[in-house]
Design a protein around this motif. Sequence first.
Motif, PDB file in Angstrom:
ATOM      1  N   UNK A 251     -26.406  38.960 -31.124  1.00  0.00           N
ATOM      2  CA  UNK A 251     -26.211  39.490 -32.087  1.00  0.00           C
ATOM      3  C   UNK A 251     -24.935  40.622 -31.778  1.00  0.00           C
ATOM      4  N   UNK A 252     -25.663  41.616 -30.562  1.00  0.00           N
ATOM      5  CA  UNK A 252     -24.696  43.129 -30.619  1.00  0.00           C
ATOM      6  C   UNK A 252     -23.474  42.850 -30.464  1.00  0.00           C
ATOM      7  N   UNK A 253     -22.239  41.073 -29.662  1.00  0.00           N
ATOM      8  CA  UNK A 253     -21.065  41.082 -29.604  1.00  0.00           C
ATOM      9  C   UNK A 253     -21.190  40.486 -30.974  1.00  0.00           C
ATOM     10  N   UNK A 254     -21.439  40.252 -31.391  1.00  0.00           N
ATOM     11  CA  UNK A 254     -21.010  39.821 -32.774  1.00  0.00           C
ATOM     12  C   UNK A 254     -20.460  40.821 -33.788  1.00  0.00           C
ATOM     13  N   UNK A 255     -21.762  41.572 -33.873  1.00  0.00           N
ATOM     14  CA  UNK A 255     -21.777  42.707 -34.317  1.00  0.00           C
ATOM     15  C   UNK A 255     -20.335  43.747 -34.298  1.00  0.00           C
ATOM     16  N   UNK A 256     -20.424  44.173 -32.836  1.00  0.00           N
ATOM     17  CA  UNK A 256     -18.377  44.677 -32.380  1.00  0.00           C
ATOM     18  C   UNK A 256     -17.111  43.744 -32.563  1.00  0.00           C
ATOM     19  N   UNK A 257     -16.989  42.058 -33.097  1.00  0.00           N
ATOM     20  CA  UNK A 257     -16.256  41.639 -33.314  1.00  0.00           C
ATOM     21  C   UNK A 257     -15.453  41.948 -34.430  1.00  0.00           C
ATOM     22  N   UNK A 258     -13.933  42.351 -34.467  1.00  0.00           N
ATOM     23  CA  UNK A 258     -13.479  41.692 -35.534  1.00  0.00           C
ATOM     24  C   UNK A 258     -13.126  40.946 -35.856  1.00  0.00           C
ATOM     25  N   UNK A 259     -13.774  40.642 -38.079  1.00  0.00           N
ATOM     26  CA  UNK A 259     -13.937  39.173 -37.551  1.00  0.00           C
ATOM     27  C   UNK A 259     -13.780  39.119 -39.562  1.00  0.00           C
ATOM     28  N   UNK A 260     -14.096  38.612 -40.213  1.00  0.00           N
ATOM     29  CA  UNK A 260     -14.373  38.314 -41.522  1.00  0.00           C
ATOM     30  C   UNK A 260     -15.719  38.462 -42.071  1.00  0.00           C
ATOM     31  N   UNK A 261     -15.889  39.892 -42.473  1.00  0.00           N
ATOM     32  CA  UNK A 261     -17.278  40.169 -42.589  1.00  0.00           C
ATOM     33  C   UNK A 261     -18.225  39.325 -43.357  1.00  0.00           C
ATOM     34  N   UNK A 262     -17.967  39.159 -44.064  1.00  0.00           N
ATOM     35  CA  UNK A 262     -18.484  38.444 -45.076  1.00  0.00           C
ATOM     36  C   UNK A 262     -19.074  36.910 -44.134  1.00  0.00           C
ATOM     37  N   UNK A 263     -17.765  36.183 -43.547  1.00  0.00           N
ATOM     38  CA  UNK A 263     -18.933  35.188 -42.717  1.00  0.00           C
ATOM     39  C   UNK A 263     -19.694  35.510 -41.448  1.00  0.00           C
ATOM     40  N   UNK A 264     -18.890  36.440 -41.361  1.00  0.00           N
ATOM     41  CA  UNK A 264     -19.770  37.359 -39.600  1.00  0.00           C
ATOM     42  C   UNK A 264     -20.950  38.029 -40.333  1.00  0.00           C
ATOM     43  N   UNK A 265     -21.528  38.349 -41.138  1.00  0.00           N
ATOM     44  CA  UNK A 265     -22.851  38.635 -41.636  1.00  0.00           C
ATOM     45  C   UNK A 265     -24.043  37.891 -41.384  1.00  0.00           C
ATOM     46  N   UNK A 266     -23.647  36.531 -42.537  1.00  0.00           N
ATOM     47  CA  UNK A 266     -24.154  35.236 -43.013  1.00  0.00           C
ATOM     48  C   UNK A 266     -23.917  34.855 -41.057  1.00  0.00           C
ATOM     49  N   UNK A 267     -23.155  34.853 -40.572  1.00  0.00           N
ATOM     50  CA  UNK A 267     -23.310  33.438 -38.943  1.00  0.00           C
ATOM     51  C   UNK A 267     -24.525  34.756 -37.923  1.00  0.00           C
ATOM     52  N   UNK A 268     -24.692  36.282 -37.998  1.00  0.00           N
ATOM     53  CA  UNK A 268     -25.665  37.287 -37.536  1.00  0.00           C
ATOM     54  C   UNK A 268     -26.512  36.649 -37.730  1.00  0.00           C
ATOM     55  N   UNK A 269     -26.870  36.568 -39.298  1.00  0.00           N
ATOM     56  CA  UNK A 269     -28.268  35.927 -39.983  1.00  0.00           C
ATOM     57  C   UNK A 269     -28.574  35.288 -39.748  1.00  0.00           C
ATOM     58  N   UNK A 270     -27.446  33.829 -39.615  1.00  0.00           N
ATOM     59  CA  UNK A 270     -28.163  32.713 -39.687  1.00  0.00           C
ATOM     60  C   UNK A 270     -28.898  32.120 -37.237  1.00  0.00           C
ATOM     61  N   UNK A 271     -28.271  33.108 -36.378  1.00  0.00           N
ATOM     62  CA  UNK A 271     -28.418  33.370 -35.638  1.00  0.00           C
ATOM     63  C   UNK A 271     -29.761  33.937 -35.520  1.00  0.00           C
ATOM     64  N   UNK A 272     -29.726  35.146 -36.238  1.00  0.00           N
ATOM     65  CA  UNK A 272     -31.023  35.864 -35.643  1.00  0.00           C
ATOM     66  C   UNK A 272     -32.754  34.972 -36.249  1.00  0.00           C
TER      67      UNK A 272
END
Length: 648
Positions: A251-272
């Motif tokens: 989750x920390x790695x995805x947080x610091x990765x530069x990417x589309x924020x909307x997709x990233x937030x959804x991915x973090x939620x699903x990953x968690x």
Amino acid sequence: MLGSLIGATLLQHNLKELNDITLNNLVEKWDQFESNYNKNFTEYFERTIANLNKVRTILNDRTQNLTDIFQPTSLHEKIREGRSYSENIIKANEFIPFINEKKCVWITGHGGIGKSTLLKYTMLTILTDEKKSKNKIPVYIELRKYNHEEVKRRSIQEFIYDEMKVSGFELEKEIFKYMLKKGRFLFLFDAYDEIVTERSHLFLQEFEDFLKYFDKVNIVISSRFLPKGHLENFIQLHELRTNGLTKEESLELIEKTKYDNEIKDEFIRSLSESLYDEYESIASNPTLLLLMLSLFRENSNFPKEKSAFLIKAFEELFERHDGRKIAYTRDFRCKNLSKYQMMKVFSAFCFQTYFDTNASQDEFSEEYIKAKLQKIINVFSWLKKANVSAEDLIYDFRVCLCILYKEGDKLYFVHNIFQEFFSAYHIYKSDNKTKVKFLSKYVYSDIEREFHNDWSINFRIIHTTFNYIGELDSSEDQRIIKFSLLLPLLDMIEANELFNDYHHLEDRLRFNFLFTEENIIIQLIPLPSRYQKQRALMLLYNLYSFQNLNQQKLRIRAGRSLKSYRISKEEYDSIIKLPLISEKFLKDMDGNDRQTIEVSYEDIKNSSILYNIYRESSRYKTNEKLKELGEILRQERLQRDSEEDDLI
């Protein structure tokens, strides 16, 4: 630049330990030495920072700073407590102090799990973090470059010195050696497993001498998991294992990765919530985790096996850029190729670059790649009909699929996991005639060829390739492993006029003696064969037998290869009178004397003690099973062919 300033602090710290250099007549004046010392190391640091800190990911073609996106992970140390073990967790901020305390560290882990990245980050941290500047001078060395050394004994310090010179280091060799003796370096040796088989034996000899002679330096060496007979014999090395990313670290790695924020937030939620738990073997791998993020928009359901995931990833990367799709972002130049044709071409290309270079290169000239792709175009007639060019394929691999990237005049794989897997996929999908040619060229060889040829295959690439094929083949009941690889290899071995039996493929066996106050204790230690065909045969057999444990006729229990035997002084005296290939005296972890000997298979038959111990081992029992395995597989193939005929 910042690296130069911090490097200056690091250099001043180490300079204090070199104040007697003028007394050793290596330089005439201290001022002259200090000036050259600072100049040479500053240039080396600047070039190293520039080279190591630039990284690309599968997400885009832009470079990022490794120090910005690196995700620290914990390392695991096994602690021996009597006859049992406990585990010590080394947190990321404890790693450098751990190195300083233990001096010599060995990091193991699966491919793509982040070992190389950790070593690079450690180097950069010491150079750019003021708090870490009171340290030894770090030197990062890629051990794959040892493959280009001449096949002769050459000191490791010369190899290191030459590699540093490539990055601008020009300090006199005698001064460099003096600094080695004073212990002013931390060497970060990356990927021992990438040294080819023949050179790995040479490297181990030199490494042992290096550790003895320069006993004040600090060393970190990384490798994939290895069979017995390699680095575990160096009692100076403290082994740490990296298991990849935990859920929190991913989750920390995805947080610091530069990417589309909307997709990233959804991915973090699903990953968690569930995604990490469901796909842990993939999500714990930093490279594959970023690939998951890249594909998340198209599909949030991924295959659980790495091989199936990588195939699916290729398909979705293709479809994302397919000009025939409604929402494509960039058109392919090879418009007439389907995704399966493109995958076939890419797989052949990976095989060509992987096996042709013996996995010893990570950068390729455009001319080299064009030549390989043109060869593939000439072989696959349908590529000519589709009017495909090598230039168009390079563009599609690089711009559309984002699996290659260009830097300067060189091309690179975005991660070697793609090259490794798809070269295995090429073999898996090839016809049986091609598989037999592959075995003949890269696996099977006569004894004379193995020991007198200047070129030796890196067995790691065989190991990686067969493991991927085994995973791909699992859904087919190991049909490819059994009938297209294992059986043909058995046929090749048994057809050789020099073949006696499978026990004679064991050219040497290793035994350990442990001397205590009361007893002499002996153990047989598993030792990887020097023979390519036997190592590949055992690997294929293990892949096969793993899938057939329910078949009692082939089941092999663990055996007692590590069982300890007590022997008398008279029995010990009779053993050491045998012709020995080698012997070595060491101390074990408890301070007891330990002797290691290697004996040829022929000679152990002259010792009833050694031969009986060997007969109790799982290796002996496996070799006994290999006698009947060929016939079992031939009968099984006949039965399968008969059943398929019934379907027709």
